[in-house]
Motif scaffolding. Structure first.
Motif, PDB file in Angstrom:
ATOM      1  N   SER A 217      -0.196   7.634   0.765  1.00 62.13           N
ATOM      2  CA  SER A 217      -0.994   8.667   0.094  1.00 62.13           C
ATOM      3  C   SER A 217      -0.293  10.008   0.240  1.00 62.13           C
ATOM      4  O   SER A 217       0.332  10.294   1.269  1.00 62.13           O
ATOM      5  CB  SER A 217      -2.391   8.748   0.713  1.00 62.13           C
ATOM      6  OG  SER A 217      -3.049   7.502   0.613  1.00 62.13           O
TER       7      SER A 217
ATOM      8  N   SER B 210       1.970   9.948   6.988  1.00 60.67           N
ATOM      9  CA  SER B 210       2.729   8.828   6.410  1.00 60.67           C
ATOM     10  C   SER B 210       4.164   8.821   6.898  1.00 60.67           C
ATOM     11  O   SER B 210       4.846   7.802   6.801  1.00 60.67           O
ATOM     12  CB  SER B 210       2.726   8.932   4.884  1.00 60.67           C
ATOM     13  OG  SER B 210       3.472  10.072   4.458  1.00 60.67           O
TER      14      SER B 210
ATOM     15  N   LYS C 142       0.844  -1.177   0.000  1.00 63.09           N
ATOM     16  CA  LYS C 142       0.000   0.000   0.000  1.00 63.09           C
ATOM     17  C   LYS C 142       0.889   1.239   0.000  1.00 63.09           C
ATOM     18  O   LYS C 142       1.356   1.674   1.052  1.00 63.09           O
ATOM     19  CB  LYS C 142      -0.919   0.005   1.223  1.00 63.09           C
ATOM     20  CG  LYS C 142      -1.910   1.161   1.248  1.00 63.09           C
ATOM     21  CD  LYS C 142      -2.790   1.110   2.490  1.00 63.09           C
ATOM     22  CE  LYS C 142      -3.762   2.282   2.511  1.00 63.09           C
ATOM     23  NZ  LYS C 142      -4.610   2.269   3.744  1.00 63.09           N
TER      24      LYS C 142
END
Length: 627
Positions: free
Chosen positions: A188, A506, A185
């Motif tokens: 973002s 993140s 993943k």
């Protein structure tokens, strides 16, 4: 010793080699040991000298030691006529030598022979050879009496692979938890206006307390610009006030100038400091010297950074002798406790109790600098090709990688992200350590948000790929530029822009900036030092972001775009590249190094060439590691 008959039909009559063996054994019983000592000296002194070949690129990680040993072993073979021995005779000899080492580890005799060999091979001037041998000899005797090369390994080294396989570091594998790996993943992008943190990155400060303005910058010793270097010829300039483009380290005033001039680059949320505090005078350092460097520079960092938290990692130059980091099972005076205890005392204001506990044991630790982020500081000396203590046992020294896996799994369970800091980059490690680390990074790619290393003194990176295809970029390790000038560089430091401190961050690198001191300008008459930003990564390289895929694409863009690569080459050397140009072989070797976060893995570079293979010169490019 027992007599072993060898028929004349083998080409080596008994009276020839056996009598020679019997005559030489009392004097050469410690031959294997001094051979090991000489190799340790070569790794220390050659790495300090840095055999600079400007037209060639930084070496592929796989080539570091084979280049050195291939140059060293033939003179040893010729000087001691080992080629006259047959393979069976060689194994008999080294069986006896191994036995003799266990019975009589005579340090003085080992040192005497090693000094002669060091001088014979022109490894360094005689005074450097003597000092280095006396510094290394006690530890080398301890290491080699605990773990001596087998006769097959020794004879494979001396006589070639037909007589044995020389591989002193065995293959091993780390255990990963049975928890399935989550689907990859990618992070973002942060929302517009999200907080951005600035992290100061310092590495390879290399303070030389004997730096002397005006001293010879081109002396015979491995390190110059010092009181012992003498004065240059009248036709040549001496060392500059703030530093010098040569094999020289920095005076304390330059480090003070760096720290004092940080204002325009800040403010900083925290500092990552990845080691190598002392200078490169590795042949004459004592524990007291190293502790003085540790406390002096730590106090200087604390003075100018004040309340900003600093998170250090252990460099390979912190020990005495250099590169000597025994695993924790080595106790007593030869352990590293003297160093780790001093580090814990010096760094106690920055580190919590749990971090200090593991620092005292093995020189590594973990902590939580802000919510949702775990910071892991690794002792990369336990992966080092130059750490001679790993001859005893190189299998996950100190259990550090297994501990790393546990930390990463705990972070994954909590939904935290992780930054890793360390000194030696993973692509420069022993093969098994490097491959295991690579496997760990691949398993925890969703958890790892950043990796930060130093050691090479230049400005580069290493990309990690999925293990199945070696084609999907999944992580990048940033290798920051050194503060020191060693060798022929401007002083520098790095600032990382990190996704900031807010829920859901993140914590990935968004961009980075490199700052330098132009020595030509700083050393001009009546000039004052001015630290300036050399470049911003995304702006200079046209990167959409600072994620692994962007760095992967940059490598292949540089392969096809000569001008873009020359920009990288200039910045790689902190604005002071070699005078000779970097041609195609040099460019390919340099780019391959950026793809090689796993040691001894040429497959990572197969796509650089149109035909899918590296050019014939692949194994010949060499620039000795800046250790």
């Amino acid at each position: 010793m027992p007599r072993h008959e060898v028929s004349s039909g083998q080409g080596h009559p008994r009276a020839d080699w056996e009598l020679r063996l019997e005559r030489s054994l009392p004097a050469s019983k410690l031959g294997l040991l001094w051979m090991g000592l000489v190799l340790a000296l070569v790794l220390a002194l050659f790495d300090s000298t840095v055999l600079w070949t400007p037209a060639r690129a930084y070496p592929l990680p796989a080539q570091g030691h084979s280049v050195k040993f291939s140059a060293i072993v033939p003179p040893l073979q010729n000087a001691f006529v080992w080629r006259n021995l047959s393979c069976p005779a060689c194994k008999v000899l080294f069986t006896a030598l191994n036995y003799g080492l266990k019975k009589e580890p005579n340090v003085a005799r080992v040192g005497s022979v090693a000094i002669k060999v060091c001088q014979m091979l022109n490894i360094a001037p005689l005074n450097v050879c003597r000092s280095a041998v006396h510094l290394f000899e006690d530890d080398m005797v301890e290491v080699w009496t605990r773990s001596v090369l087998s006769p097959s390994e020794a004879c494979g080294l001396l006589l070639g692979p037909s007589c044995g396989h020389w591989d002193i570091y065995s293959t091993w594998n780390i255990s990963l938890p049975s928890v399935p790996k989550p689907p990859p993943k990618p992070p973002s992008p942060p929302a517009p206006g999200a907080p951005v943190s600035r992290v100061l990155f310092l590495t390879d400060l290399h303070w030389d307390h004997d730096y002397l303005e005006g001293a010879d910058p081109n002396c015979a010793d491995p390190l110059c610009c010092r009181r012992s270097s003498g004065w240059p010829p009248n036709s040549q300039a001496g060392a500059g006030y703030w530093g010098e483009y040569s094999k020289c380290d920095l005076p304390l005033r330059t480090l003070e100038s760096l720290l004092k001039g940080l204002g325009p680059a800040g403010p900083f949320e925290m500092v990552y400091w990845t080691g190598d505090i002392p200078a490169h005078d590795v042949w004459q350092q004592s524990r007291q010297d190293q502790l003085r460097a540790l406390t002096t520079v730590t106090d200087l960092v604390r003075k100018f950074l004040g309340p900003v938290p600093v998170y250090p990692a252990v460099g390979n130059h912190e020990s005495a002798p250099v590169n000597g980091f025994p695993p924790p099972f080595i106790k007593g005076n030869q352990s590293s406790q003297w160093l780790y205890e001093a580090m814990a005392k010096a760094w106690e204001p920055w580190l919590p109790a749990d971090a200090l506990r593991t620092l005292r044991i093995g020189g590594f630790y973990a902590l939580t600098p802000r919510p949702g982020l775990r910071l892991i500081s690794l002792n990369m000396n336990f992966c080092s090709r130059e750490n001679f203590w790993l001859l005893i046992n190189s299998t996950d020294p100190a259990g550090q990688l297994q501990w790393l896996v546990e930390e990463l799994q705990t972070a994954e369970n909590r939904g935290d992200k992780v930054h890793i800091i360390g000194h030696i980059p993973p692509g420069h490690c022993l093969k098994s350590w490097s491959w295991n680390y690579y496997k760990i990074v691949a398993r925890y790619e969703n958890t790892l948000a950043g990796q930060f290393f130093g050691h090479t003194h230049v400005d580069e990176f290493e990309i990690f790929y999925d293990e199945e295809t070696l084609s999907r970029p999944l992580a990048v390790a940033f290798l920051g530029p050194s503060a020191t000038t060693y060798i022929n560089l401007n002083p520098g430091y790095r600032v990382y822009q990190i996704d900031g401190n807010y829920p859901g961050s993140s914590h990935v690198v968004l961009d980075h900036e490199t700052y330098i001191l132009n020595l030509t300008q700083a050393n001009a008459p009546e000039a004052t030092p001015h630290w300036k930003r050399l470049y911003r990564a995304r702006e200079t390289y046209g990167l959409p972001d600072a994620l692994p895929t962007s760095w992967h694409n940059l490598v292949y863009r540089m392969r096809d775009n000569e001008q873009l690569f020359q920009t990288f080459w200039f910045l790689y050397h902190k604005g002071h590249p070699p005078s000779e140009p970097c041609g195609t072989p040099c460019r390919l070797a340099t780019l391959c190094a950026q793809l090689s976060a796993r040691a001894d893995s040429p497959a990572l570079c197969r796509h650089l060439m149109p035909n899918g293979s590296l050019p014939e010169a692949h194994g010949l490019w060499s620039r000795t590691l800046l250790c």
